[in-house]
Design a protein around this motif. Structure first.
Motif, short mmCIF file in Angstrom:
data_model
loop_
_atom_site.label_atom_id
_atom_site.label_comp_id
_atom_site.label_asym_id
_atom_site.label_seq_id
_atom_site.Cartn_x
_atom_site.Cartn_y
_atom_site.Cartn_z
N PRO A 12 1.32 -1.34 -0.39
CA PRO A 12 0.37 -0.19 0.24
C PRO A 12 0.71 1.44 -0.05
O PRO A 12 1.88 1.37 0.23
CB PRO A 12 -0.69 -0.14 1.48
N ALA A 54 -4.19 0.90 5.66
CA ALA A 54 -3.10 -0.60 5.26
C ALA A 54 -1.80 0.08 5.25
O ALA A 54 -1.07 -1.88 5.60
CB ALA A 54 -3.79 -0.24 3.13
N GLU A 64 -3.66 -6.95 9.01
CA GLU A 64 -3.64 -7.72 7.20
C GLU A 64 -2.86 -6.42 6.42
O GLU A 64 -2.34 -5.73 6.32
CB GLU A 64 -5.18 -6.46 6.38
N ARG A 66 -1.94 -5.96 2.32
CA ARG A 66 -2.75 -5.32 1.35
C ARG A 66 -2.11 -4.82 0.58
O ARG A 66 -1.07 -5.00 0.69
CB ARG A 66 -3.91 -4.73 2.12
N SER A 80 -7.30 -5.38 -6.24
CA SER A 80 -6.50 -5.80 -4.19
C SER A 80 -6.33 -7.30 -4.03
O SER A 80 -7.38 -7.71 -4.26
CB SER A 80 -6.74 -4.89 -3.52
N SER A 82 -5.22 -9.47 -0.06
CA SER A 82 -4.61 -9.16 1.35
C SER A 82 -4.39 -10.09 2.45
O SER A 82 -5.10 -11.70 1.14
CB SER A 82 -5.63 -8.46 1.21
N HIS A 84 -4.69 -11.61 5.55
CA HIS A 84 -5.35 -11.93 6.90
C HIS A 84 -4.63 -12.53 7.61
O HIS A 84 -4.95 -13.69 7.47
CB HIS A 84 -7.14 -11.79 6.86
N TYR A 97 -9.39 -10.18 -1.74
CA TYR A 97 -9.16 -10.19 -2.92
C TYR A 97 -10.44 -9.10 -3.40
O TYR A 97 -12.11 -10.02 -3.60
CB TYR A 97 -8.79 -11.06 -3.90
#
Length: 195
Positions: A12, A54, A64, A66, A80, A82, A84, A97
């Motif tokens: 990010p 993020a 997370e 990301r 996007s 991620s 988690h 996603y």
């Protein structure tokens, strides 16, 4: 950055706020079917605040991780994805996603899932990865299955999709031995990720 032949997964950054806002706006009709956070025209302030959260979580390596999914040929943000963090003592992660509407159906999400899963197994020593999706979300189910995830559980009436009760399907891949060599990985080293 994580790289395959067609995409890059980038951490990010505030540089991605406007491209992200445009992708989300373009994709509202698609996203509102299954993503409860979807809104028709997210403001620059909302997207900036979300990106700052993020970034902070990524830097702290908590909650997370990301990534922006970026097409290599033209640096277009196509979605996007991620990781988690569910339990670092295992370690166990869940992958989430979304795809930009104009990039749907081109295999970018499956490629991103494969890339991120391999990264999680190799560099984060994940013992378990999950993908959870609404049973009615056939495209997300297909992504999980193409990426080698096995259906492990059906949670009855565990979510709402399009205003109706729906089941949640839990897909998993277990440990490094569960990796599948179906993607042309260019680089899954953690260089530049500081993780």
């Amino acid at each position: 950055m994580l790289t395959s032949s067609r995409i890059e997964l980038k951490p990010p950054s505030l540089d991605w706020v406007e491209p992200l806002r445009l992708a989300l706006s373009e994709s509202y009709e698609l996203h509102q079917l299954f993503l409860d956070w979807a809104e028709p025209d997210p403001s620059i302030l909302t997207v900036t605040a979300n990106m700052n959260v993020a970034k902070e979580q990524f830097e702290r390596k908590e909650h997370e991780l990301r990534f922006m999914i970026v097409r290599r040929e033209d640096q277009l943000l196509v979605g996007s994805i991620s990781l988690h963090v569910r339990d670092v003592s295992v370690p166990y992660y869940e992958i989430g996603y979304w795809v930009r509407q104009s990039a749907a159906g081109k295999g970018y999400i499956t490629e991103a899932v494969l890339l991120l899963a391999d990264y999680a197994f190799i560099h984060l020593h994940a013992a378990r990865l999950e993908i959870r999706t609404a049973a009615s979300n056939e495209k997300s189910r297909a992504v999980a299955e193409r990426a080698g995830f096995k259906l492990e559980a059906t949670l009855k009436n565990a979510c709402r999709s399009q205003g109706h009760l729906d089941d949640t399907l839990v897909y998993s891949r277990i440990g490094y031995e569960d990796m599948i060599p179906e993607i042309d990985l260019v680089d899954i080293s953690p260089d530049g990720l500081d993780y």
